[in-house]
Design an enzyme around this catalytic site. Structure first.
Site, PDB file in Angstrom:
ATOM      1  N   ARG A 111       0.825  -1.216   0.000  1.00  0.00           N
ATOM      2  CA  ARG A 111       0.000   0.000   0.000  1.00  0.00           C
ATOM      3  C   ARG A 111       0.853   1.257   0.000  1.00  0.00           C
ATOM      4  O   ARG A 111       0.475   2.283  -0.575  1.00  0.00           O
ATOM      5  CB  ARG A 111      -0.951  -0.025   1.196  1.00  0.00           C
ATOM      6  CG  ARG A 111      -2.083  -1.050   0.997  1.00  0.00           C
ATOM      7  CD  ARG A 111      -2.626  -1.543   2.304  1.00  0.00           C
ATOM      8  NE  ARG A 111      -3.820  -2.356   2.168  1.00  0.00           N
ATOM      9  CZ  ARG A 111      -3.835  -3.664   1.879  1.00  0.00           C
ATOM     10  NH1 ARG A 111      -2.705  -4.318   1.667  1.00  0.00           N
ATOM     11  NH2 ARG A 111      -4.981  -4.328   1.792  1.00  0.00           N
ATOM     12  N   GLY A 153      -1.481 -11.754  -5.127  1.00  0.00           N
ATOM     13  CA  GLY A 153      -2.886 -11.390  -5.278  1.00  0.00           C
ATOM     14  C   GLY A 153      -3.133  -9.935  -4.918  1.00  0.00           C
ATOM     15  O   GLY A 153      -3.948  -9.255  -5.539  1.00  0.00           O
ATOM     16  N   ARG A 187      -6.298 -17.960  -9.317  1.00  0.00           N
ATOM     17  CA  ARG A 187      -7.048 -17.363  -8.189  1.00  0.00           C
ATOM     18  C   ARG A 187      -8.212 -16.510  -8.707  1.00  0.00           C
ATOM     19  O   ARG A 187      -8.109 -15.875  -9.756  1.00  0.00           O
ATOM     20  CB  ARG A 187      -6.081 -16.550  -7.312  1.00  0.00           C
ATOM     21  CG  ARG A 187      -5.062 -17.481  -6.644  1.00  0.00           C
ATOM     22  CD  ARG A 187      -4.116 -16.743  -5.753  1.00  0.00           C
ATOM     23  NE  ARG A 187      -4.789 -16.152  -4.601  1.00  0.00           N
ATOM     24  CZ  ARG A 187      -4.152 -15.377  -3.722  1.00  0.00           C
ATOM     25  NH1 ARG A 187      -2.865 -15.114  -3.866  1.00  0.00           N
ATOM     26  NH2 ARG A 187      -4.809 -14.888  -2.700  1.00  0.00           N
ATOM     27  N   SER A 204     -12.975  -9.399   2.301  1.00  0.00           N
ATOM     28  CA  SER A 204     -11.662  -9.420   1.657  1.00  0.00           C
ATOM     29  C   SER A 204     -11.089  -8.018   1.608  1.00  0.00           C
ATOM     30  O   SER A 204     -11.676  -7.109   1.016  1.00  0.00           O
ATOM     31  CB  SER A 204     -11.777  -9.976   0.235  1.00  0.00           C
ATOM     32  OG  SER A 204     -10.657  -9.560  -0.527  1.00  0.00           O
ATOM     33  N   GLN A 246      -8.486  -7.204   0.055  1.00  0.00           N
ATOM     34  CA  GLN A 246      -8.002  -6.908  -1.300  1.00  0.00           C
ATOM     35  C   GLN A 246      -9.129  -6.338  -2.146  1.00  0.00           C
ATOM     36  O   GLN A 246      -8.942  -5.369  -2.881  1.00  0.00           O
ATOM     37  CB  GLN A 246      -7.432  -8.172  -1.942  1.00  0.00           C
ATOM     38  CG  GLN A 246      -6.157  -8.630  -1.234  1.00  0.00           C
ATOM     39  CD  GLN A 246      -5.553  -9.887  -1.821  1.00  0.00           C
ATOM     40  OE1 GLN A 246      -6.103 -10.470  -2.755  1.00  0.00           O
ATOM     41  NE2 GLN A 246      -4.431 -10.316  -1.280  1.00  0.00           N
ATOM     42  N   ASP A 306      -4.272 -15.238   7.481  1.00  0.00           N
ATOM     43  CA  ASP A 306      -2.961 -15.711   7.020  1.00  0.00           C
ATOM     44  C   ASP A 306      -2.263 -16.587   8.066  1.00  0.00           C
ATOM     45  O   ASP A 306      -1.219 -17.170   7.786  1.00  0.00           O
ATOM     46  CB  ASP A 306      -2.074 -14.518   6.641  1.00  0.00           C
ATOM     47  CG  ASP A 306      -2.614 -13.814   5.400  1.00  0.00           C
ATOM     48  OD1 ASP A 306      -3.381 -14.442   4.648  1.00  0.00           O
ATOM     49  OD2 ASP A 306      -2.278 -12.633   5.190  1.00  0.00           O
ATOM     50  N   LYS A 325      -6.229 -19.143  -1.578  1.00  0.00           N
ATOM     51  CA  LYS A 325      -4.984 -18.415  -1.304  1.00  0.00           C
ATOM     52  C   LYS A 325      -3.886 -18.895  -2.251  1.00  0.00           C
ATOM     53  O   LYS A 325      -4.171 -19.498  -3.273  1.00  0.00           O
ATOM     54  CB  LYS A 325      -4.599 -18.601   0.162  1.00  0.00           C
ATOM     55  CG  LYS A 325      -5.619 -18.004   1.138  1.00  0.00           C
ATOM     56  CD  LYS A 325      -5.665 -16.510   1.003  1.00  0.00           C
ATOM     57  CE  LYS A 325      -6.730 -15.881   1.884  1.00  0.00           C
ATOM     58  NZ  LYS A 325      -6.886 -14.456   1.642  1.00  0.00           N
ATOM     59  N   ARG A 363      -5.212 -23.892   1.049  1.00  0.00           N
ATOM     60  CA  ARG A 363      -4.520 -24.122   2.329  1.00  0.00           C
ATOM     61  C   ARG A 363      -5.227 -25.147   3.214  1.00  0.00           C
ATOM     62  O   ARG A 363      -4.592 -25.743   4.080  1.00  0.00           O
ATOM     63  CB  ARG A 363      -4.313 -22.786   3.064  1.00  0.00           C
ATOM     64  CG  ARG A 363      -3.226 -21.953   2.396  1.00  0.00           C
ATOM     65  CD  ARG A 363      -2.921 -20.647   3.110  1.00  0.00           C
ATOM     66  NE  ARG A 363      -1.792 -19.991   2.449  1.00  0.00           N
ATOM     67  CZ  ARG A 363      -1.519 -18.697   2.546  1.00  0.00           C
ATOM     68  NH1 ARG A 363      -2.293 -17.911   3.274  1.00  0.00           N
ATOM     69  NH2 ARG A 363      -0.471 -18.187   1.916  1.00  0.00           N
ATOM     70  N   ARG A 393       3.514 -19.684   3.193  1.00  0.00           N
ATOM     71  CA  ARG A 393       3.053 -19.901   4.573  1.00  0.00           C
ATOM     72  C   ARG A 393       2.938 -21.391   4.915  1.00  0.00           C
ATOM     73  O   ARG A 393       3.053 -21.777   6.069  1.00  0.00           O
ATOM     74  CB  ARG A 393       1.743 -19.154   4.827  1.00  0.00           C
ATOM     75  CG  ARG A 393       1.918 -17.632   4.670  1.00  0.00           C
ATOM     76  CD  ARG A 393       0.823 -16.831   5.305  1.00  0.00           C
ATOM     77  NE  ARG A 393       0.748 -15.512   4.693  1.00  0.00           N
ATOM     78  CZ  ARG A 393       1.534 -14.483   4.998  1.00  0.00           C
ATOM     79  NH1 ARG A 393       2.467 -14.609   5.913  1.00  0.00           N
ATOM     80  NH2 ARG A 393       1.398 -13.318   4.385  1.00  0.00           N
TER      81      ARG A 393
HETATM   82  C1  S3P Z   1      -4.273  -9.050   2.007  1.00  0.00           C
HETATM   83  C2  S3P Z   1      -5.541  -9.489   2.272  1.00  0.00           C
HETATM   84  C3  S3P Z   1      -5.879 -10.896   2.548  1.00  0.00           C
HETATM   85  C4  S3P Z   1      -4.641 -11.693   2.927  1.00  0.00           C
HETATM   86  C5  S3P Z   1      -3.500 -11.430   2.008  1.00  0.00           C
HETATM   87  C6  S3P Z   1      -3.125  -9.957   2.018  1.00  0.00           C
HETATM   88  C7  S3P Z   1      -4.062  -7.619   1.736  1.00  0.00           C
HETATM   89  O1  S3P Z   1      -6.441 -11.463   1.387  1.00  0.00           O
HETATM   90  O2  S3P Z   1      -4.931 -13.059   2.964  1.00  0.00           O
HETATM   91  O3  S3P Z   1      -2.362 -12.190   2.393  1.00  0.00           O
HETATM   92  O4  S3P Z   1      -2.890  -7.163   1.753  1.00  0.00           O
HETATM   93  O5  S3P Z   1      -5.043  -6.921   1.508  1.00  0.00           O
HETATM   94  P1  S3P Z   1      -8.018 -11.345   1.029  1.00  0.00           P
HETATM   95  O6  S3P Z   1      -8.354  -9.939   0.844  1.00  0.00           O
HETATM   96  O7  S3P Z   1      -8.197 -12.134  -0.234  1.00  0.00           O
HETATM   97  O8  S3P Z   1      -8.719 -11.980   2.195  1.00  0.00           O
END
Ligand code: S3P
Length: 449
Positions: free
Chosen positions: A28, A114, A142, A187, A189, A336, A363, A367, A409
């Site tokens: 970020r 991701g 994904r 999520s 993300q 995570d 993921k 997992r 992980r």
């Molecule tokens: C993350 C959000 C999570 C996490 C990933 C990092 C992020 O994923 O599992 O390792 O930096 O926003 P999701 O948003 O898919 O849950």
């Protein structure tokens, strides 16, 4: 070079470490500083494969980024705090402003990340040029419909392979419109992609999350001067707001520290201090669970670092652990930490059950499947459930040859399991740890010496 390591039972784990910088915050920091106008210094940026994917992507989009300190290696000779063990360094970003990115001349490669692909899709949907995003084979399997659907509702011209399900993603950016969106899955993300797209939208974008997920994007946007309204699970952001360039410090990654917290709890005669770890409550569900399990963990020196809470974590060998039953509500705050939590479950008294966790199937690897299959190789009675896992505790682990499925992980969680197992354990696919934690095995070796 061999991509595996042999590990055996450790007698103790002792010392002080500085974990690698937070991966989510490092991503970020590059994104928001690139969109701000002017120079920002990001201190303690994570130089790992995932975050370098984001940094290189913004270079391709025309942002000038200087890398100040070379990777701090080699680590071992000097001992000390271990800060030199992790790949961190300062970067200087010469941000272009919200509308200053340029069309990339080639496909943007997001590697295994991701976060890079999803957050970037939000940004690029509002930028008037063509972008193509791809990644490695894991990332290309994904799910991306979760960002494509809401971004399309905002007016984005975005598509992906297999009926818009999987990368590569193709985006022809244009003016967006604000929407109200109820996220079907929690999520960070997806939320972050929509907040970033919201900066390019006409009007006010309103996003509701089903369960609170990590809020680093919201915190960092506010500290860059963006007005963002947060009411419990609802977030509103008005388009057209310029970001102010701001220097920032990245705290240590709780998700990386978690492997050492668990190792100290499980290995006899252990105590460790982990310095400067981010303890944002949207990330530290594991701490609450560990306390319920009976762990002794102390947080000291609690402070604020660039708008994020940070502490030193002290923990030692646990004197018996209790099994836990966990459900959907807590999942986002320990998402995570699922792999290492499974390993802890093998040593707890009773059956540990983790439900409401189907997101774990999407993921870097599936997992749930990976943990169940590989724990069984070590003699654990583990049952894969559609939405989680059940693990029988009080198990004497036995050494095995473990497949990491190329997932950082999974590799690190089983490395911790190996340290309490009888006989030799081989972890295969260890280069994956470079995704988030370069130097992991060096620190492990030093603390168990
Ligand atoms: C993350 C959000 C999570 C996490 C990933 C990092 C992020 O994923 O599992 O390792 O930096 O926003 P999701 O948003 O898919 O849950």
């Amino acid at each position: 070079m061999s991509d595996s390591i042999e590990l055996k039972k450790a007698k103790k784990l002792k010392g002080k470490i500085i974990p690698p910088p937070d991966k989510s915050i490092s991503h970020r920091a590059v994104i928001l500083s690139s969109l701000a106008k002017g120079k920002s210094i990001v201190r303690n940026f994570l130089r790992a494969e995932d975050t370098m994917s984001t940094l290189n992507a913004f270079r391709k989009l025309g942002v000038d980024i200087e890398e100040k300190s070379p990777p701090r290696r080699p680590p071992l000779a000097r001992g000390g705090w271990g800060g030199e063990d992790t790949s961190s360094g300062d970067i200087i970003i010469h941000g272009k402003g919200l509308h200053g990115l340029k069309e990339p001349e080639d496909v943007i490669y997001c590697g295994n990340s991701g976060t890079t692909m999803r957050l970037l899709s939000g940004v690029l949907s509002g930028n008037p040029f063509l972008s193509v995003l791809t990644g490695d084979s894991s990332l290309r399997s994904r799910p991306m419909a979760r960002i494509i659907n809401p971004l399309r509702q905002m007016g984005a011209d975005i598509m992906a392979r297999d009926n818009d399900r999987y990368p590569p993603i193709v985006i022809r950016g244009r003016k967006l419109k604000a929407i109200k969106y109820d996220m079907p899955v929690a999520s960070a993300q997806v939320k972050s992609a929509l907040l970033l797209a919201g900066l390019y939208a006409d009007g006010e974008t309103e996003i509701s999350e089903p369960i609170k997920s990590r809020d680093h994007t919201e915190r960092m946007l506010s500290s860059c001067g963006v007005r963002i309204n947060i009411e419990r699970l609802k977030i509103k952001i008005k388009g057209g707001q310029e970001l102010k360039a701001k220097d920032m410090d990245v705290p240590g990654d709780f998700s990386s520290a978690a492997f050492f917290v668990a190792a100290a709890m499980l290995i006899p005669d252990s105590d460790i201090t982990i310095k400067g770890v981010g303890i944002n409550p949207t990330r530290t569900g594991l701490l609450d669970v560990l306390k319920t399990m009976g762990a002794e963990i102390e947080l000291t020196n609690i402070r604020d670092v660039s708008g994020e809470p940070v502490a030193d974590i002290y923990c030692k060998t646990a004197d018996g652990l209790r099994a836990v039953k966990l459900g959907r509500e807590i999942m986002p705050s320990l998402i995570d930490e699922f792999p290492i939590l499974c390993v802890l479950g093998t040593q707890a008294d009773g059956v540990t059950e983790i439900r409401g966790a189907e997101e774990l199937r999407f993921k870097e690897s599936d997992r749930i499947k990976a943990m169940a299959a590989e724990m069984r190789k070590m003699g654990v009675e583990a049952e894969e459930l559609s939405d989680g896992i059940s693990i029988k505790g009080n198990t004497n682990l036995k050494g095995a040859s473990i497949n990491s499925y190329g997932d950082h992980r999974i590799a690190m969680a089983f490395s911790v399991a190996a340290l309490i197992a009888k006989g030799k354990t081989t972890i295969n696919g260890i280069s994956s740890v470079n995704i988030s934690f370069p130097g992991f095995f060096e620190i492990l070796r030093r603390l168990t010496r």
